[in-house]
Enzyme design. Structure first.
Site, PDB file in Angstrom:
ATOM      1  N   ASP A 154       0.929  -1.155  -0.343  1.00 38.51           N
ATOM      2  CA  ASP A 154      -0.170  -0.190  -0.348  1.00 38.51           C
ATOM      3  C   ASP A 154       0.786   1.379   0.489  1.00 38.51           C
ATOM      4  O   ASP A 154       0.362   2.216  -1.090  1.00 38.51           O
ATOM      5  CB  ASP A 154      -0.568  -0.172   0.924  1.00 38.51           C
ATOM      6  CG  ASP A 154      -1.252  -1.082   2.005  1.00 38.51           C
ATOM      7  OD1 ASP A 154      -2.538  -1.853   0.368  1.00 38.51           O
ATOM      8  OD2 ASP A 154      -2.046  -2.064   2.764  1.00 38.51           O
TER       9      ASP A 154
HETATM   10  O1  LIG Z   1      -8.704  -8.166   3.248  1.00 35.85           O
HETATM   11  P1  LIG Z   1      -7.876  -6.905   2.680  1.00 35.85           P
HETATM   12  O2  LIG Z   1      -8.825  -5.130   2.471  1.00 35.85           O
HETATM   13  O3  LIG Z   1      -6.933  -6.996   1.756  1.00 35.85           O
HETATM   14  O4  LIG Z   1      -6.321  -6.545   4.008  1.00 35.85           O
HETATM   15  C1  LIG Z   1      -7.011  -5.928   4.578  1.00 35.85           C
HETATM   16  C2  LIG Z   1      -5.206  -5.721   4.942  1.00 35.85           C
HETATM   17  O5  LIG Z   1      -4.711  -7.242   5.577  1.00 35.85           O
HETATM   18  O6  LIG Z   1      -4.599  -4.648   4.669  1.00 35.85           O
HETATM   19  C3  LIG Z   1      -3.417  -3.777   4.974  1.00 35.85           C
HETATM   20  C4  LIG Z   1      -2.019  -3.880   4.844  1.00 35.85           C
HETATM   21  O7  LIG Z   1      -2.312  -4.114   2.761  1.00 35.85           O
HETATM   22  C5  LIG Z   1      -3.694  -4.048   6.352  1.00 35.85           C
HETATM   23  O8  LIG Z   1      -4.080  -3.097   6.448  1.00 35.85           O
HETATM   24  C6  LIG Z   1      -5.180  -4.572   6.741  1.00 35.85           C
HETATM   25  O9  LIG Z   1      -5.428  -5.170   7.714  1.00 35.85           O
END
Ligand SMILES: O=P(O)(O)OC[C@@]1(O)O[C@H](CO)[C@@H](O)[C@@H]1O
Length: 313
Positions: free
Chosen positions: A254
């Site tokens: 991210d």
């Molecule tokens: O379930 P998703 O939305 O794919 O992933 C959520 C997540 O794991 O992604 C982020 C890290 O990339 C974390 O901050 C969050 O908890």
């Protein structure tokens, strides 16, 4: 303004321990709770690099309030849609060198009224230039939710970026996203395209297929092995020239995307600078739980090698 949409935000609960054994008590240390979710991480990183951004998403219960208040305390505005239930808490356990356990929960369900409220919110945005859509969808999201979001973004003359791992990505690329950020596993799982690390030929073929399907630009991340960027005419590869002490890979993708956007969204000719900042940011983020403080990015940026790939056909 770059808005981010996190349909399924989370409190990230980072903890550490020395090994993990079943059927016994494990004492943990270094517990950190932070407001997260993929789009929030993008917004926090954009904000760090001085790019104005606002967070959109569904939030519920005490954990939803913690996230919204936490983001606002960091100076990043949120336009929440409040839903029933409790926003998820995801658990990231570092159980020793190279041993991460990532427990990612389903999240609080949304209903048609919640979705409608979000659609109207998007329609009301006067300063929407780009919506970065990141992460998973919560339970009971309607089948065409993302198509409906994108329809409204496009009706406003704005662009959208997709960073999702769901098989839906295959259909959504036909709506011509400005940028997608798959990794090599997602390329294989969603598109059936195999690339093998730093291999220009297989990546060139993959990029050609993605552009033919409708994507304008692709940032393909390969974890520690580097990243490729293609704008449909030219292809670049970037990699770091130094080792990092990996504490947690969570949030690295991210923050890399956001760092790239912080340069490239202003000036699409600055690909090399964007890739350097992106890789340096990701390298620094893996060295701490969560996003960390980006303290080593300047030092790392000059140690990122970027080369343009010369087309073979
Ligand atoms: O379930 P998703 O939305 O794919 O992933 C959520 C997540 O794991 O992604 C982020 C890290 O990339 C974390 O901050 C969050 O908890």
């Amino acid at each position: 303004m770059i808005y981010t949409l996190t349909a399924n935000p989370a409190i990230d609960y980072n903890i550490a321990c020395d090994g993990l054994e079943p059927n016994c008590v494990t004492r943990t240390r270094n517990a950190v709770y932070t407001p997260n979710g993929k789009g929030l991480n993008v917004s926090f990183t954009l904000d760090h690099y001085g790019v104005p951004t606002t967070i959109l998403g569904f939030f519920a219960g005490f954990s939803g309030r913690f996230i919204v208040e936490g983001a606002e305390a960091l100076g990043v505005p949120v336009k929440p849609v409040w839903t029933e239930g409790i926003t998820r808490v995801n658990v990231f356990l570092n159980a020793g060198p190279g041993t991460e356990y990532n427990m990612v929960n389903a999240g609080a369900a949304v209903n048609a009224d919640n979705e409608q409220e979000l659609f109207e919110l998007i329609e009301s945005l006067d300063d929407l230039d780009c919506l970065v859509i990141s992460g998973s969808l919560p339970p009971q999201t309607s089948e065409h939710f993302l198509q409906e979001v994108i329809k409204r973004v496009k009706a406003k003359g704005a662009e959208f970026v997709l960073d999702i791992s769901s098989p839906q990505l295959k259909e959504l690329v036909a709506l011509e996203p400005l940028l997608i950020k798959p990794n090599d596993d997602e390329l294989a799982d969603i598109f059936g395209i195999t690339v093998s690390g730093e291999d220009d030929e297989s990546v060139q073929a993959a990029m050609t297929e993605l552009h033919e399907r409708g994507v304008k630009n692709v940032l393909l991340t390969l974890g520690g092995a580097g990243a490729y960027f293609s704008n449909g005419e030219r292809l670049w590869f970037a990699r770091r020239t130094f080792e990092v002490n990996v504490v947690s890979t969570v949030c690295a993708g991210d923050s890399s995307l956001a760092a790239f956007l912080s340069v490239w969204s202003h000036d699409q000719s600055q690909v090399e600078e964007a890739l350097k900042l992106s890789m340096a940011t990701g390298a620094n983020v893996v060295e701490c739980p969560g996003l960390g403080d980006f303290a080593k990015v300047d030092e790392y940026r000059d140690k990122i090698l970027v080369r343009e790939v010369v087309a073979t056909k």
